[in-house]
Design an enzyme around this catalytic site. Sequence first.
Site, PDB file in Angstrom:
ATOM      1  N   CYS A  12       0.817  -1.209   0.000  1.00 42.00           N
ATOM      2  CA  CYS A  12       0.000   0.000   0.000  1.00 42.00           C
ATOM      3  C   CYS A  12       0.851   1.258   0.000  1.00 42.00           C
ATOM      4  O   CYS A  12       2.043   1.220   0.277  1.00 42.00           O
ATOM      5  CB  CYS A  12      -0.889   0.082   1.230  1.00 42.00           C
ATOM      6  SG  CYS A  12      -2.056  -1.252   1.361  1.00 42.00           S
ATOM      7  N   GLY A  38       0.480   0.081  -5.182  1.00 42.29           N
ATOM      8  CA  GLY A  38      -0.766  -0.663  -5.113  1.00 42.29           C
ATOM      9  C   GLY A  38      -1.680  -0.255  -6.235  1.00 42.29           C
ATOM     10  O   GLY A  38      -1.886   0.937  -6.455  1.00 42.29           O
ATOM     11  N   ASN A 112      -0.542   1.336   5.858  1.00 40.59           N
ATOM     12  CA  ASN A 112       0.357   0.530   5.044  1.00 40.59           C
ATOM     13  C   ASN A 112       1.109  -0.386   5.997  1.00 40.59           C
ATOM     14  O   ASN A 112       1.667   0.080   6.972  1.00 40.59           O
ATOM     15  CB  ASN A 112       1.331   1.472   4.310  1.00 40.59           C
ATOM     16  CG  ASN A 112       2.496   0.738   3.666  1.00 40.59           C
ATOM     17  OD1 ASN A 112       3.612   1.222   3.675  1.00 40.59           O
ATOM     18  ND2 ASN A 112       2.253  -0.421   3.109  1.00 40.59           N
ATOM     19  N   GLY A 113       1.071  -1.689   5.722  1.00 34.34           N
ATOM     20  CA  GLY A 113       1.804  -2.610   6.588  1.00 34.34           C
ATOM     21  C   GLY A 113       0.933  -3.772   7.017  1.00 34.34           C
ATOM     22  O   GLY A 113      -0.208  -3.903   6.571  1.00 34.34           O
ATOM     23  N   CYS A 246      12.373  -1.449   6.062  1.00 31.91           N
ATOM     24  CA  CYS A 246      12.381  -2.543   5.080  1.00 31.91           C
ATOM     25  C   CYS A 246      13.446  -2.314   4.001  1.00 31.91           C
ATOM     26  O   CYS A 246      13.367  -1.351   3.234  1.00 31.91           O
ATOM     27  CB  CYS A 246      10.998  -2.614   4.447  1.00 31.91           C
ATOM     28  SG  CYS A 246      10.904  -3.713   3.021  1.00 31.91           S
ATOM     29  N   TYR A 252      13.848  -2.652  -4.308  1.00 32.30           N
ATOM     30  CA  TYR A 252      12.880  -2.930  -5.354  1.00 32.30           C
ATOM     31  C   TYR A 252      11.631  -2.053  -5.361  1.00 32.30           C
ATOM     32  O   TYR A 252      11.218  -1.579  -6.411  1.00 32.30           O
ATOM     33  CB  TYR A 252      12.481  -4.405  -5.219  1.00 32.30           C
ATOM     34  CG  TYR A 252      11.327  -4.840  -6.074  1.00 32.30           C
ATOM     35  CD1 TYR A 252      11.447  -4.929  -7.460  1.00 32.30           C
ATOM     36  CD2 TYR A 252      10.106  -5.166  -5.491  1.00 32.30           C
ATOM     37  CE1 TYR A 252      10.371  -5.331  -8.240  1.00 32.30           C
ATOM     38  CE2 TYR A 252       9.029  -5.582  -6.265  1.00 32.30           C
ATOM     39  CZ  TYR A 252       9.169  -5.655  -7.638  1.00 32.30           C
ATOM     40  OH  TYR A 252       8.119  -6.057  -8.392  1.00 32.30           O
ATOM     41  N   SER A 293      13.388  -1.486 -12.168  1.00 38.85           N
ATOM     42  CA  SER A 293      14.014  -1.291 -10.861  1.00 38.85           C
ATOM     43  C   SER A 293      15.461  -1.783 -10.802  1.00 38.85           C
ATOM     44  O   SER A 293      16.170  -1.473  -9.845  1.00 38.85           O
ATOM     45  CB  SER A 293      13.185  -1.989  -9.788  1.00 38.85           C
ATOM     46  OG  SER A 293      12.965  -3.326 -10.164  1.00 38.85           O
ATOM     47  N   ASP A 355      19.652  -8.134 -11.920  1.00 38.87           N
ATOM     48  CA  ASP A 355      18.257  -8.024 -11.487  1.00 38.87           C
ATOM     49  C   ASP A 355      18.261  -7.700  -9.992  1.00 38.87           C
ATOM     50  O   ASP A 355      19.260  -7.942  -9.296  1.00 38.87           O
ATOM     51  CB  ASP A 355      17.501  -9.328 -11.775  1.00 38.87           C
ATOM     52  CG  ASP A 355      15.983  -9.111 -11.846  1.00 38.87           C
ATOM     53  OD1 ASP A 355      15.517  -7.979 -11.558  1.00 38.87           O
ATOM     54  OD2 ASP A 355      15.260 -10.060 -12.194  1.00 38.87           O
ATOM     55  N   ASP A 356      17.138  -7.145  -9.511  1.00 35.46           N
ATOM     56  CA  ASP A 356      17.127  -6.730  -8.101  1.00 35.46           C
ATOM     57  C   ASP A 356      16.913  -7.898  -7.151  1.00 35.46           C
ATOM     58  O   ASP A 356      17.397  -7.877  -6.028  1.00 35.46           O
ATOM     59  CB  ASP A 356      16.051  -5.657  -7.872  1.00 35.46           C
ATOM     60  CG  ASP A 356      14.730  -6.045  -8.483  1.00 35.46           C
ATOM     61  OD1 ASP A 356      14.110  -6.977  -7.961  1.00 35.46           O
ATOM     62  OD2 ASP A 356      14.343  -5.436  -9.500  1.00 35.46           O
ATOM     63  N   CYS A 392       7.680 -12.544   4.235  1.00 39.51           N
ATOM     64  CA  CYS A 392       7.597 -11.276   4.971  1.00 39.51           C
ATOM     65  C   CYS A 392       6.261 -11.226   5.690  1.00 39.51           C
ATOM     66  O   CYS A 392       5.237 -11.550   5.104  1.00 39.51           O
ATOM     67  CB  CYS A 392       7.682 -10.113   3.979  1.00 39.51           C
ATOM     68  SG  CYS A 392       7.366  -8.523   4.780  1.00 39.51           S
ATOM     69  N   CYS A 447      15.631  -3.732   8.019  1.00 35.65           N
ATOM     70  CA  CYS A 447      15.144  -5.102   8.171  1.00 35.65           C
ATOM     71  C   CYS A 447      15.680  -5.926   7.001  1.00 35.65           C
ATOM     72  O   CYS A 447      15.662  -5.469   5.864  1.00 35.65           O
ATOM     73  CB  CYS A 447      13.613  -5.103   8.141  1.00 35.65           C
ATOM     74  SG  CYS A 447      12.889  -6.753   8.113  1.00 35.65           S
ATOM     75  N   CYS A 450      13.552 -11.216   5.399  1.00 34.50           N
ATOM     76  CA  CYS A 450      13.220 -12.179   4.334  1.00 34.50           C
ATOM     77  C   CYS A 450      14.491 -12.848   3.796  1.00 34.50           C
ATOM     78  O   CYS A 450      14.405 -13.891   3.165  1.00 34.50           O
ATOM     79  CB  CYS A 450      12.394 -11.532   3.226  1.00 34.50           C
ATOM     80  SG  CYS A 450      13.039  -9.977   2.652  1.00 34.50           S
TER      81      CYS A 450
HETATM   82  S1  SF4 Z   1      10.971  -9.144   5.767  1.00 37.58           S
HETATM   83 FE1  SF4 Z   1      11.888  -8.343   3.854  1.00 37.58          FE
HETATM   84  S2  SF4 Z   1      10.212  -7.462   2.702  1.00 37.58           S
HETATM   85 FE2  SF4 Z   1       9.497  -7.720   4.819  1.00 37.58          FE
HETATM   86  S3  SF4 Z   1       9.916  -5.769   5.863  1.00 37.58           S
HETATM   87 FE3  SF4 Z   1      11.695  -7.067   6.216  1.00 37.58          FE
HETATM   88  S4  SF4 Z   1      13.091  -6.587   4.491  1.00 37.58           S
HETATM   89 FE4  SF4 Z   1      11.062  -5.815   3.935  1.00 37.58          FE
END
Ligand code: SF4
Length: 470
Positions: A12, A38, A112-113, A246, A252, A293, A355-356, A392, A447, A450
Amino acid sequence: MLAEIKGLNEECGVFAIWGHEKAAEMTYYGLHALQHRGQEGAGIVTSDGEKLNVHKGVGLINDVFSEGEFSRLKGNAAIGHVRYATQGGGGFENVQPLVFRSQTTSMALAHNGNLVNAHALKSQLEAQGSILQTTSDTEVIAHLIKRSGNVPLEDAITSALGMIKGAYAFTILTENQLFVGLDPRGLRPLSIGRLGEAYVFASETCAFDLIGATYEREVMPGELIIIDEQGFRSTQFTSPMQRTLCSMEYVYFSRPDSDLNNQNVHASRKIMGKQLAVEAPVEADVVTGVPDSSISAAIGFSEATGIPYELGLIKNRYVGRTFIQPSQELREQGVKMKLSAVRGIVEGKRVVMVDDSIVRGTTSRRIVGLLKEAGALEVHVRIASPPIENPCYYGIDTSTKGELIASNNTVEEIREIIGADSLAFLSTEGLEASIVADRDQQTYGICQACFTGNYPTEIYPDTIIPAYKD
Ligand code: SF4
């Protein structure tokens, strides 16, 4: 890469404005800048000081809004939202902002989230008699706020924020107040700008550029901002925690012209490309990036190695939207429709394809195939982020663990599956260095859950409910 075929989707984008006579129009333009976050729903709610006016619908902003709507969207304050349906699914009832009307104060809410404890909170609310009309997390926040009864709204929001956990950047508009807040770790991006005397807020700073607003600062993790006729006030609803913004926003999702936490996205991607060249150099004739991207990272890779950057892949911009493809086969078809390899550039060459990220691997396999069909002698794939091995839970649709190619295969196995001559990913250290550099972790930390599986919040057993589209 191409979100709708890659299987990586932002959930979002939010926008808010206070103190502007064309609040609805500014929000409309702001949402246009955030459309990449989105495409399945959009909405705007304004306040004219006496009541909330709402217009929203399913589809792109241009499908949802026509000129006539703006005469009804009166007022000097507005919030807006673009939605990608993951948590809670699609459908009109989940399109934000959600509006809750009451005899005293009405409230519109957009966020958003993802909340990691939404399911537990929903059960609790239902056990206490709340009737939830949507399946989105946003309604949970609204019910928690409303449950506080006759206390000032600021106190009710603070108390609700004490109960929710996860990632959220939210805006709440009432007839006479605007509230804006960010989760305690600042997992999602949210910035403050000024447009003349007006305050504006947006998930990405590219929205400020589009309406001519100037960037002021980030909304801080755990900060709750209140704007009303008394002016702008900021409070902290939690003690400061280390930020974990994030990293996929940099890799990306965000637009290259946006600055996140005072770092330009294009510049970060270039550094990722340079770092990748240091970590995984290769002998080749041309470097190409997968549009859009990955182009910044490809330029960085080229600059670091001296291998010329060329437009080896072209996006077919006018093929129309193929939208989310449900099957593997259709996804592959989607790649073919959206990308072409440039024979005159790649024929007879050793190509580095930057690629990203790789999610399922389907797209990478197709693109390697396109380059080889166009006559590339060798295709060396370089990925400007680490392997995505974990889902995620914070608002990005990364597919379930079983679908993530890197969670089930080694790098060598992935190389074989996608048909590349060599394959390398950026390291987690390299990614961190590209974004955080020598800035302090407390304010600029990221973060990488993932990639690493180290989630910055608790993950509850019922968080592991697939929130994902397929
Ligand atoms: S887990 Fe990955 S996609 Fe989700 S917030 Fe953390 S870095 Fe971003």
